[in-house]
Design a protein around this motif. Structure first.
Motif, PDB file in Angstrom:
ATOM      1  N   UNK A   1     -11.927  27.672  22.222  1.00  0.00           N
ATOM      2  CA  UNK A   1     -12.746  27.352  20.798  1.00  0.00           C
ATOM      3  C   UNK A   1     -11.964  28.463  19.884  1.00  0.00           C
ATOM      4  N   UNK A   2     -11.605  29.735  20.270  1.00  0.00           N
ATOM      5  CA  UNK A   2     -11.094  30.648  19.275  1.00  0.00           C
ATOM      6  C   UNK A   2      -9.414  29.984  19.057  1.00  0.00           C
ATOM      7  N   UNK A   3      -8.748  29.428  19.992  1.00  0.00           N
ATOM      8  CA  UNK A   3      -7.222  28.947  19.754  1.00  0.00           C
ATOM      9  C   UNK A   3      -7.613  27.659  18.905  1.00  0.00           C
TER      10      UNK A   3
ATOM     11  N   UNK B   1      -6.719  25.114  13.257  1.00  0.00           N
ATOM     12  CA  UNK B   1      -7.289  24.498  12.128  1.00  0.00           C
ATOM     13  C   UNK B   1      -7.090  25.350  11.200  1.00  0.00           C
ATOM     14  N   UNK B   2      -7.205  26.536  11.125  1.00  0.00           N
ATOM     15  CA  UNK B   2      -7.081  27.559   9.952  1.00  0.00           C
ATOM     16  C   UNK B   2      -5.592  27.540   9.497  1.00  0.00           C
ATOM     17  N   UNK B   3      -4.828  27.671  10.503  1.00  0.00           N
ATOM     18  CA  UNK B   3      -3.291  27.478   9.959  1.00  0.00           C
ATOM     19  C   UNK B   3      -2.870  26.437   9.547  1.00  0.00           C
ATOM     20  N   UNK B   4      -3.358  25.443  10.032  1.00  0.00           N
ATOM     21  CA  UNK B   4      -2.984  23.749   9.462  1.00  0.00           C
ATOM     22  C   UNK B   4      -3.656  23.631   7.918  1.00  0.00           C
ATOM     23  N   UNK B   5      -4.849  24.195   7.618  1.00  0.00           N
ATOM     24  CA  UNK B   5      -5.290  24.103   6.439  1.00  0.00           C
ATOM     25  C   UNK B   5      -4.595  24.709   5.332  1.00  0.00           C
ATOM     26  N   UNK B   6      -3.651  26.040   5.559  1.00  0.00           N
ATOM     27  CA  UNK B   6      -2.759  26.584   4.698  1.00  0.00           C
ATOM     28  C   UNK B   6      -1.462  26.133   4.668  1.00  0.00           C
ATOM     29  N   UNK B   7      -1.276  24.870   5.298  1.00  0.00           N
ATOM     30  CA  UNK B   7       0.133  24.616   5.379  1.00  0.00           C
ATOM     31  C   UNK B   7       0.374  23.416   4.289  1.00  0.00           C
TER      32      UNK B   7
ATOM     33  N   UNK C   1     -10.403  35.830  26.503  1.00  0.00           N
ATOM     34  CA  UNK C   1     -10.363  35.502  24.781  1.00  0.00           C
ATOM     35  C   UNK C   1      -9.878  36.712  24.206  1.00  0.00           C
ATOM     36  N   UNK C   2     -10.095  37.987  24.409  1.00  0.00           N
ATOM     37  CA  UNK C   2      -9.690  39.122  23.684  1.00  0.00           C
ATOM     38  C   UNK C   2      -8.103  39.208  23.737  1.00  0.00           C
ATOM     39  N   UNK C   3      -7.375  38.405  24.542  1.00  0.00           N
ATOM     40  CA  UNK C   3      -5.752  38.576  24.356  1.00  0.00           C
ATOM     41  C   UNK C   3      -5.308  37.602  23.374  1.00  0.00           C
ATOM     42  N   UNK C   4      -6.411  36.917  22.638  1.00  0.00           N
ATOM     43  CA  UNK C   4      -5.811  36.181  21.736  1.00  0.00           C
ATOM     44  C   UNK C   4      -5.518  37.011  20.377  1.00  0.00           C
ATOM     45  N   UNK C   5      -4.403  37.165  19.870  1.00  0.00           N
ATOM     46  CA  UNK C   5      -3.866  37.865  18.690  1.00  0.00           C
ATOM     47  C   UNK C   5      -3.604  36.748  17.564  1.00  0.00           C
ATOM     48  N   UNK C   6      -4.374  36.550  16.896  1.00  0.00           N
ATOM     49  CA  UNK C   6      -4.338  35.573  15.849  1.00  0.00           C
ATOM     50  C   UNK C   6      -3.102  35.667  14.762  1.00  0.00           C
ATOM     51  N   UNK C   7      -2.845  36.848  14.488  1.00  0.00           N
ATOM     52  CA  UNK C   7      -1.789  37.007  13.631  1.00  0.00           C
ATOM     53  C   UNK C   7      -0.527  36.828  14.187  1.00  0.00           C
TER      54      UNK C   7
ATOM     55  N   UNK D   1       1.811  28.487  15.841  1.00  0.00           N
ATOM     56  CA  UNK D   1       1.049  27.310  15.395  1.00  0.00           C
ATOM     57  C   UNK D   1       1.732  26.838  14.397  1.00  0.00           C
ATOM     58  N   UNK D   2       2.062  27.709  13.405  1.00  0.00           N
ATOM     59  CA  UNK D   2       2.960  27.293  12.054  1.00  0.00           C
ATOM     60  C   UNK D   2       4.068  26.402  12.187  1.00  0.00           C
ATOM     61  N   UNK D   3       4.875  27.048  13.476  1.00  0.00           N
ATOM     62  CA  UNK D   3       6.062  26.598  13.810  1.00  0.00           C
ATOM     63  C   UNK D   3       5.893  25.171  14.416  1.00  0.00           C
ATOM     64  N   UNK D   4       4.969  25.028  15.342  1.00  0.00           N
ATOM     65  CA  UNK D   4       4.597  23.610  15.800  1.00  0.00           C
ATOM     66  C   UNK D   4       4.262  22.583  14.975  1.00  0.00           C
ATOM     67  N   UNK D   5       3.301  22.874  14.152  1.00  0.00           N
ATOM     68  CA  UNK D   5       2.749  22.086  13.125  1.00  0.00           C
ATOM     69  C   UNK D   5       3.912  21.586  11.903  1.00  0.00           C
ATOM     70  N   UNK D   6       4.872  22.317  11.968  1.00  0.00           N
ATOM     71  CA  UNK D   6       5.793  21.996  11.034  1.00  0.00           C
ATOM     72  C   UNK D   6       7.158  21.772  11.797  1.00  0.00           C
ATOM     73  N   UNK D   7       7.334  21.358  12.998  1.00  0.00           N
ATOM     74  CA  UNK D   7       8.573  21.319  13.866  1.00  0.00           C
ATOM     75  C   UNK D   7       9.552  20.518  13.355  1.00  0.00           C
TER      76      UNK D   7
END
Length: 132
Positions: free
Chosen positions: A26-28, A33-39, A112-118, A124-130
């Motif tokens: 759910x965190x991922x 969705x957050x990254x996609x919203x800004x692209x 879940x604590x291993x997820x580093x959003x930055x 995620x950005x690279x995948x969504x604009x590949x």
């Protein structure tokens, strides 16, 4: 993060995950969705199941490659990219030795604590604009 607002089949799969994996997925999902919203030019995401896993792909055009979330045999959960792309290998080169990887197909997580959003937002950005 809530399971509200997602398609029933996706919610059913995520709801069946063990608690830590569910929280991590759910965190991922939120990060995707957050990254996609800004692209610009990516548009809304399609949220569906592929290979029985929650999958995310830009809906209005073929700008990106599918990202999937799910359980993994070598970890609690994972963020998967298409293995015939350079998404994971590019990420590994940009951030060497930061994450546990499964070759060129996934970033693996035990908690879940291993997820580093930055850092993961780059993947995620690279995948969504590949395909741009």
């Amino acid at each position: 993060m809530s399971l509200d607002g997602m398609p029933d089949p996706v919610r059913d799969v995520i709801d069946g995950y063990p608690p830590d994996a569910r929280a991590g997925v759910l965190e991922l999902r939120r990060l995707i969705f957050d990254v996609a919203h800004g692209l610009p030019g990516v548009g809304p995401l399609e949220e569906t199941l592929k290979w029985g896993q929650p999958a995310y792909l830009p809906r209005k055009s073929r700008t990106g490659s599918t990202l999937r979330l799910g359980l993994h045999e070598m970890a609690s959960f994972a963020l998967f990219a298409h293995c015939q792309t350079t998404i994971i290998s590019d990420y590994a080169q940009a951030f060497p030795a930061w994450d546990k990887l499964d070759g060129n197909r996934a970033v693996l997580f035990d908690r879940p604590a291993q997820i580093e959003p930055e850092r993961l937002s780059h993947l995620v950005r690279h995948a969504l604009t590949y395909h741009l």
